[in-house]
Enzyme design. Structure first.
Site, PDB file in Angstrom:
ATOM      1  N   THR A 323      23.242  29.128  70.890  1.00  0.00           N
ATOM      2  CA  THR A 323      23.360  30.266  69.990  1.00  0.00           C
ATOM      3  C   THR A 323      24.485  31.165  70.470  1.00  0.00           C
ATOM      4  O   THR A 323      25.106  30.902  71.490  1.00  0.00           O
ATOM      5  CB  THR A 323      22.050  31.066  69.969  1.00  0.00           C
ATOM      6  OG1 THR A 323      21.806  31.549  71.298  1.00  0.00           O
ATOM      7  CG2 THR A 323      20.872  30.222  69.554  1.00  0.00           C
ATOM      8  N   GLY A 405      21.142  29.812  74.913  1.00  0.00           N
ATOM      9  CA  GLY A 405      20.559  28.944  75.913  1.00  0.00           C
ATOM     10  C   GLY A 405      19.164  28.406  75.709  1.00  0.00           C
ATOM     11  O   GLY A 405      18.569  27.895  76.665  1.00  0.00           O
TER      12      GLY A 405
END
Length: 509
Positions: A323, A405
């Protein structure tokens, strides 16, 4: 101040602040630019989760999460990690931008319109940009897979300057038709046709049903701060749960460069991660049960169960995902932060027709287990790794934070928050501090504890002596995530920084 993982996105947002725009308007311009220059992590075919706060400490949360296709069911769903069978959910990013703008207009006296805020993104897509080191890394990492993704190489196979003219046309259509044009209208018909041609289970009616929604955020105290996170289906409760366990430990008394400090962080992560299987669409997970996860007595007992001299055994399922975090604060102290995502790097790999839009693979997060709260069903929201955070001190916004992550998000945030709150690190030092990642990764299938190499030999040997299965990853590894933080001091001074593992930073007007 604006922070983003690519400097061109930070600049796009800061330019809005320069001309008098507010934080929401700035973050949308930055997010739109990011959807072009960080195509491996986010884009129009993905989702977003946002947190906002005004100077008085009124916090809100917007879930820009696409729902499962109306045809989805355990009986007929084939779920894969990539390709059409991973595209079970719609994309809600574009609608979330408009919902934020509606809030900006109604409560923050915003004057900007979406078509103005998309102009930098359109220019970047049409004229091109230098491919970032992060994009090059993930292109190289996936080159053996991506060569089989139809239409992918024609758009993203370039090195050096990359242009995306089809995406520029799509952005222009959104600018002309409005955000809902992506879901209803001529552009939506092109998107639906492209999805159908790619054999996606999504339909035109699924697109039309897509709506971002404002929800009540979760909150929990840590030291002298009130931390907020998005509710299910996100893992925000997990991040707050980790911090709730750490609140019962003497983290300020631990040397942040020591094995013992990392040991307590990792063990708190394990305690909170054991509850993640309970998280799913709010309609399928018990809200009362979720609230008990943050019960003080329960968190205290979890902290007491941590053995300071021995690691807890740890097998755990890995959830992948990538992201992009961005945040903004304006001159009036109004704040917004969020994460835009395609789920895995490069999402599903499915390019939607002639739109230049790369679709997410968030459908791969669903379960086919009929007992799971995350089981696939028509219109459901999948389990979500995105959990941007916002912290109040003395009732006023003080910290905005988040990271890329997946499984690593709560872990990185716990480290950052402890460094910032327990040890008063400055932002850059906290972001540069060696990170850990518990569990499997793309490049290491073992359930080991990965530590960045610059943590030092004493940390590695100390953790091994405590019973952790430790392995090393590179210092400032891409596996360590890309975090960003903005801090607002009591005197109004704003500090911002983005991860040295990213291609961005902070920019002020």
């Amino acid at each position: 101040m604006v922070v983003a993982p690519h400097w061109l996105a930070s600049k796009a947002g800061a330019d809005v602040l320069r001309r008098g725009g507010n934080a929401i308007e700035a973050v949308i311009a930055a997010g739109a630019a990011l959807s072009v220059v960080y195509p491996h992590f986010c884009g129009l075919g993905g989702d977003a989760v946002w947190m906002t706060a005004d100077p008085s400490g009124n916090v809100s949360c917007l879930l820009g999460i696409g729902q499962a296709a109306a045809s989805a069911s355990i009986d007929n769903a084939k779920i894969t990690l990539r390709g059409p069978s991973s595209t079970w959910t719609t994309a809600c990013l574009v609608d979330s931008w408009q919902k934020l703008l509606d809030l900006s207009s109604s409560q923050w006296k915003g004057q900007e319109r979406l078509h103005q805020l998309l102009e930098p993104a359109i220019h970047l897509a049409q004229e091109g940009y230098d491919v970032s080191p992060s994009q090059r890394f993930w292109s190289e990492f996936r080159k053996n897979e991506s060569s089989a993704w139809p239409g992918f190489e024609a758009i993203f196979g370039e090195s050096g300057i990359q242009r995306q003219p089809q995406l520029a046309d799509t952005l222009r259509s959104i600018a002309d038709e409005g955000a809902r044009g992506f879901y209803e209208g001529a552009l939506a018909r092109r998107v639906a046709q492209g999805l159908k041609h790619a054999s996606s289970p999504l339909s035109a009616s699924d697109l039309a049903a897509t709506q971002a929604r404002f929800v009540e955020p979760l909150g929990h105290d840590y030291r002298d701060m009130r931390l907020f996170a998005p509710p299910p289906p996100t893992q925000g409760v997990t991040t707050l749960g980790i911090m709730g366990v750490l609140a019962h430990l003497d983290m300020a008394g631990q040397d942040p460069h020591s094995a013992q400090y990392y040991h307590y962080l990792v063990e708190a992560v394990k305690k909170a991660f054991l509850d993640r299987y309970l998280i799913g669409d709010p309609s399928a997970c018990d809200s009362w049960l979720i609230s008990t996860l943050l019960d003080e007595e329960r968190l205290s007992s979890k902290a007491e169960a941590i053995d300071p001299a021995k690691a807890m055994e740890w097998p755990h399922l890995h959830r992948a995902g990538d992201t992009a975090f961005l945040a903004a604060v304006d001159a009036q102290g109004r704040c917004v932060c969020g994460l835009q995502s395609l789920y895995f790097d490069w999402g599903s790999g499915v390019v939607v027709g002639d739109t230049g839009v790369l679709w997410q693979n968030r459908g791969a997060a669903f379960s086919l287990d009929p007992e799971s709260p995350n089981r696939i069903a028509p219109g459901k929201l999948p389990f979500y790794t995105l959990n941007p955070g916002l912290g109040l001190r003395n009732g006023r916004p003080h910290l905005l934070y988040g990271t890329q992550g997946a499984d690593g998000q709560p872990q990185t945030l716990a480290l950052l928050l402890s460094l910032l709150i327990d040890h008063q690190f400055d932002l850059s030092a906290a972001l540069a501090h060696p990170r850990f990642l518990l569990g499997k990764t793309f490049s290491d299938s073992r359930d080991s504890l990965k530590i960045e190499a610059n943590a030092g030999t004493d940390v590695f040997s100390g953790l091994a002596a405590l019973g952790h299965s430790v392995s090393s990853i590179d210092a400032f590894s891409p596996l360590g995530g890309q975090a960003g933080v903005i801090r607002i001091d009591d005197d109004g001074l704003i500090h911002g920084s983005h991860d040295p593992r990213s291609d961005g930073g902070a920019e002020a007007p």
